[in-house]
Design a protein around this motif. Sequence first.
Motif, PDB file in Angstrom:
ATOM      1  N   ALA A 100      38.349  41.219 -54.329  1.00  0.00           N
ATOM      2  CA  ALA A 100      38.333  40.250 -55.431  1.00  0.00           C
ATOM      3  C   ALA A 100      39.248  39.071 -55.155  1.00  0.00           C
ATOM      4  O   ALA A 100      40.214  39.172 -54.386  1.00  0.00           O
ATOM      5  CB  ALA A 100      38.760  40.937 -56.730  1.00  0.00           C
ATOM      6  N   ASN A 101      38.945  37.941 -55.782  1.00  0.00           N
ATOM      7  CA  ASN A 101      39.901  36.839 -55.809  1.00  0.00           C
ATOM      8  C   ASN A 101      41.066  37.242 -56.705  1.00  0.00           C
ATOM      9  O   ASN A 101      40.939  38.115 -57.568  1.00  0.00           O
ATOM     10  CB  ASN A 101      39.242  35.558 -56.307  1.00  0.00           C
ATOM     11  N   HIS A 102      42.219  36.622 -56.485  1.00  0.00           N
ATOM     12  CA  HIS A 102      43.451  37.061 -57.149  1.00  0.00           C
ATOM     13  C   HIS A 102      44.024  35.920 -57.987  1.00  0.00           C
ATOM     14  O   HIS A 102      44.299  34.839 -57.470  1.00  0.00           O
ATOM     15  CB  HIS A 102      44.453  37.499 -56.085  1.00  0.00           C
TER      16      HIS A 102
ATOM     17  N   MET B 289      41.059  33.925 -46.639  1.00  0.00           N
ATOM     18  CA  MET B 289      41.132  35.373 -46.761  1.00  0.00           C
ATOM     19  C   MET B 289      41.575  36.003 -45.452  1.00  0.00           C
ATOM     20  O   MET B 289      41.054  35.683 -44.381  1.00  0.00           O
ATOM     21  CB  MET B 289      39.779  35.942 -47.197  1.00  0.00           C
ATOM     22  N   PHE B 290      42.541  36.914 -45.561  1.00  0.00           N
ATOM     23  CA  PHE B 290      43.054  37.639 -44.408  1.00  0.00           C
ATOM     24  C   PHE B 290      42.211  38.892 -44.178  1.00  0.00           C
ATOM     25  O   PHE B 290      41.795  39.565 -45.115  1.00  0.00           O
ATOM     26  CB  PHE B 290      44.519  38.004 -44.621  1.00  0.00           C
ATOM     27  N   SER B 291      42.002  39.208 -42.917  1.00  0.00           N
ATOM     28  CA  SER B 291      41.012  40.231 -42.579  1.00  0.00           C
ATOM     29  C   SER B 291      41.592  41.591 -42.207  1.00  0.00           C
ATOM     30  O   SER B 291      40.855  42.574 -42.116  1.00  0.00           O
ATOM     31  CB  SER B 291      40.157  39.731 -41.404  1.00  0.00           C
ATOM     32  N   GLY B 292      42.912  41.671 -41.981  1.00  0.00           N
ATOM     33  CA  GLY B 292      43.508  42.881 -41.423  1.00  0.00           C
ATOM     34  C   GLY B 292      43.172  44.157 -42.165  1.00  0.00           C
ATOM     35  O   GLY B 292      42.883  45.190 -41.555  1.00  0.00           O
ATOM     36  N   LEU B 293      43.200  44.105 -43.502  1.00  0.00           N
ATOM     37  CA  LEU B 293      43.017  45.328 -44.289  1.00  0.00           C
ATOM     38  C   LEU B 293      41.544  45.658 -44.536  1.00  0.00           C
ATOM     39  O   LEU B 293      41.241  46.630 -45.220  1.00  0.00           O
ATOM     40  CB  LEU B 293      43.765  45.200 -45.622  1.00  0.00           C
ATOM     41  N   LEU B 294      40.644  44.860 -43.969  1.00  0.00           N
ATOM     42  CA  LEU B 294      39.223  45.208 -44.049  1.00  0.00           C
ATOM     43  C   LEU B 294      38.857  46.258 -43.002  1.00  0.00           C
ATOM     44  O   LEU B 294      37.822  46.916 -43.108  1.00  0.00           O
ATOM     45  CB  LEU B 294      38.350  43.965 -43.834  1.00  0.00           C
TER      46      LEU B 294
ATOM     47  N   PHE C  18      44.582  50.062 -55.746  1.00  0.00           N
ATOM     48  CA  PHE C  18      44.728  48.750 -55.121  1.00  0.00           C
ATOM     49  C   PHE C  18      45.782  48.745 -54.027  1.00  0.00           C
ATOM     50  O   PHE C  18      46.749  49.518 -54.063  1.00  0.00           O
ATOM     51  CB  PHE C  18      45.098  47.702 -56.179  1.00  0.00           C
ATOM     52  N   ILE C  19      45.577  47.860 -53.077  1.00  0.00           N
ATOM     53  CA  ILE C  19      46.579  47.572 -52.054  1.00  0.00           C
ATOM     54  C   ILE C  19      47.329  46.322 -52.518  1.00  0.00           C
ATOM     55  O   ILE C  19      46.713  45.294 -52.796  1.00  0.00           O
ATOM     56  CB  ILE C  19      45.941  47.326 -50.687  1.00  0.00           C
ATOM     57  N   ALA C  20      48.651  46.416 -52.609  1.00  0.00           N
ATOM     58  CA  ALA C  20      49.430  45.282 -53.113  1.00  0.00           C
ATOM     59  C   ALA C  20      50.729  45.154 -52.327  1.00  0.00           C
ATOM     60  O   ALA C  20      51.210  46.118 -51.727  1.00  0.00           O
ATOM     61  CB  ALA C  20      49.732  45.466 -54.604  1.00  0.00           C
ATOM     62  N   LYS C  21      51.307  43.962 -52.341  1.00  0.00           N
ATOM     63  CA  LYS C  21      52.560  43.722 -51.628  1.00  0.00           C
ATOM     64  C   LYS C  21      53.686  44.546 -52.253  1.00  0.00           C
ATOM     65  O   LYS C  21      53.730  44.747 -53.472  1.00  0.00           O
ATOM     66  CB  LYS C  21      52.902  42.233 -51.637  1.00  0.00           C
ATOM     67  N   SER C  22      54.606  45.009 -51.418  1.00  0.00           N
ATOM     68  CA  SER C  22      55.651  45.925 -51.855  1.00  0.00           C
ATOM     69  C   SER C  22      56.588  45.307 -52.885  1.00  0.00           C
ATOM     70  O   SER C  22      57.196  46.022 -53.689  1.00  0.00           O
ATOM     71  CB  SER C  22      56.450  46.407 -50.649  1.00  0.00           C
ATOM     72  N   GLU C  23      56.705  43.963 -52.898  1.00  0.00           N
ATOM     73  CA  GLU C  23      57.603  43.316 -53.864  1.00  0.00           C
ATOM     74  C   GLU C  23      57.218  43.626 -55.306  1.00  0.00           C
ATOM     75  O   GLU C  23      58.074  43.674 -56.193  1.00  0.00           O
ATOM     76  CB  GLU C  23      57.597  41.790 -53.669  1.00  0.00           C
TER      77      GLU C  23
ATOM     78  N   PHE D 114      42.859  42.379 -52.536  1.00  0.00           N
ATOM     79  CA  PHE D 114      42.859  40.931 -52.755  1.00  0.00           C
ATOM     80  C   PHE D 114      43.086  40.269 -51.395  1.00  0.00           C
ATOM     81  O   PHE D 114      44.236  40.062 -50.983  1.00  0.00           O
ATOM     82  CB  PHE D 114      43.965  40.527 -53.735  1.00  0.00           C
ATOM     83  N   PRO D 115      42.015  39.937 -50.675  1.00  0.00           N
ATOM     84  CA  PRO D 115      42.171  39.445 -49.293  1.00  0.00           C
ATOM     85  C   PRO D 115      42.909  38.113 -49.176  1.00  0.00           C
ATOM     86  O   PRO D 115      43.351  37.767 -48.075  1.00  0.00           O
ATOM     87  CB  PRO D 115      40.718  39.310 -48.805  1.00  0.00           C
ATOM     88  N   GLU D 116      43.033  37.349 -50.269  1.00  0.00           N
ATOM     89  CA  GLU D 116      43.777  36.089 -50.202  1.00  0.00           C
ATOM     90  C   GLU D 116      45.261  36.339 -49.938  1.00  0.00           C
ATOM     91  O   GLU D 116      45.955  35.462 -49.427  1.00  0.00           O
ATOM     92  CB  GLU D 116      43.619  35.303 -51.499  1.00  0.00           C
ATOM     93  N   GLY D 117      45.745  37.513 -50.352  1.00  0.00           N
ATOM     94  CA  GLY D 117      47.146  37.847 -50.121  1.00  0.00           C
ATOM     95  C   GLY D 117      48.107  37.230 -51.110  1.00  0.00           C
ATOM     96  O   GLY D 117      49.302  37.517 -51.096  1.00  0.00           O
ATOM     97  N   THR D 118      47.610  36.365 -52.000  1.00  0.00           N
ATOM     98  CA  THR D 118      48.427  35.735 -53.026  1.00  0.00           C
ATOM     99  C   THR D 118      47.504  35.283 -54.142  1.00  0.00           C
ATOM    100  O   THR D 118      46.279  35.447 -54.053  1.00  0.00           O
ATOM    101  CB  THR D 118      49.222  34.549 -52.455  1.00  0.00           C
ATOM    102  N   THR D 119      48.081  34.718 -55.201  1.00  0.00           N
ATOM    103  CA  THR D 119      47.270  34.277 -56.336  1.00  0.00           C
ATOM    104  C   THR D 119      46.917  32.801 -56.224  1.00  0.00           C
ATOM    105  O   THR D 119      47.625  32.014 -55.594  1.00  0.00           O
ATOM    106  CB  THR D 119      48.028  34.504 -57.662  1.00  0.00           C
ATOM    107  N   SER D 120      45.814  32.442 -56.874  1.00  0.00           N
ATOM    108  CA  SER D 120      45.412  31.038 -56.991  1.00  0.00           C
ATOM    109  C   SER D 120      45.222  30.734 -58.475  1.00  0.00           C
ATOM    110  O   SER D 120      45.405  31.610 -59.322  1.00  0.00           O
ATOM    111  CB  SER D 120      44.109  30.775 -56.233  1.00  0.00           C
ATOM    112  N   ASP D 121      44.814  29.507 -58.792  1.00  0.00           N
ATOM    113  CA  ASP D 121      44.580  29.155 -60.188  1.00  0.00           C
ATOM    114  C   ASP D 121      43.252  29.704 -60.712  1.00  0.00           C
ATOM    115  O   ASP D 121      42.908  29.522 -61.872  1.00  0.00           O
ATOM    116  CB  ASP D 121      44.640  27.640 -60.403  1.00  0.00           C
TER     117      ASP D 121
END
Length: 248
Positions: free
Chosen positions: A71-73, A156-161, A90-95, A142-149
């Motif tokens: 999904a978009n984030h 989109m980052f591909s590593g976790l695919l 979900f896979i999410a950043k550790s922060e 969330f392949p973008e790795g961060t949020t957008s508006d």
Amino acid sequence: MSIIRFLVRVTALLLVVLTGLFIAFAFYGWISKPKREWVLRTWSRCLMKTTGVKVISEGYPIMEGPVMLTANHVSWIDIFIINSQRATAFIAKSEIRQWPVIGWLVAAAGTIFIQRGSRQAVVEINQTLSNHFNEGTCIGLFPEGTTSDGLTVLHMFSGLLEGAMKAQVPIQPVALLFSYQGQRSGRVAFVGEQTLVANIWVLLSSKDVSVTVRFLPPVTQAGETVVMSRQELADKIREVLLKEIVPV
């Protein structure tokens, strides 16, 4: 009215959070997987009601067997929006795990945390995903790795695919389209230098916020060997989401 609306909603949200934490620590791990998934969907729906955000579902999530939802984030509530439709890890950043309240919430929802920027962490997560898929788990990414508006789709980052590609599970794109007072809007997006507290204020004090969660046709099928590269697949997912998300 905004202050009153915020106070009512934040009180209800805290009650739902406390209920969720009690369930998570008291008996969540002891009940069967189908019951856990029902509890997570029901709890996520309750949480979304407390935020005042109307969730509109379009299309159908794959409900049986392992799948990866991409999904978009836009916001910290994205996890609960999708969980209200199908229970998803979900896979999410550790922060995020360190965020007050929200960190507890997403951890209780079964989030898989990853250290951002660590190649070794990506390798380990992809190995972990194999076990989850073998158990029939729905994984959210969330392949973008961060949020957008929410009005565009970032690179989109591909590593976790890779985990889903190796497991040959369907990968289903999901478009999240936020609106405010009937118009597409980035009002409640959690972006830029905005703090979590400030975003919670905007979200809970706003009236007439809605989100359409649109489940799109899978870009890969169960048992299918993906012949394209990871980045080509990520670009394909982005292209599919752009057609749904960018206003015309």
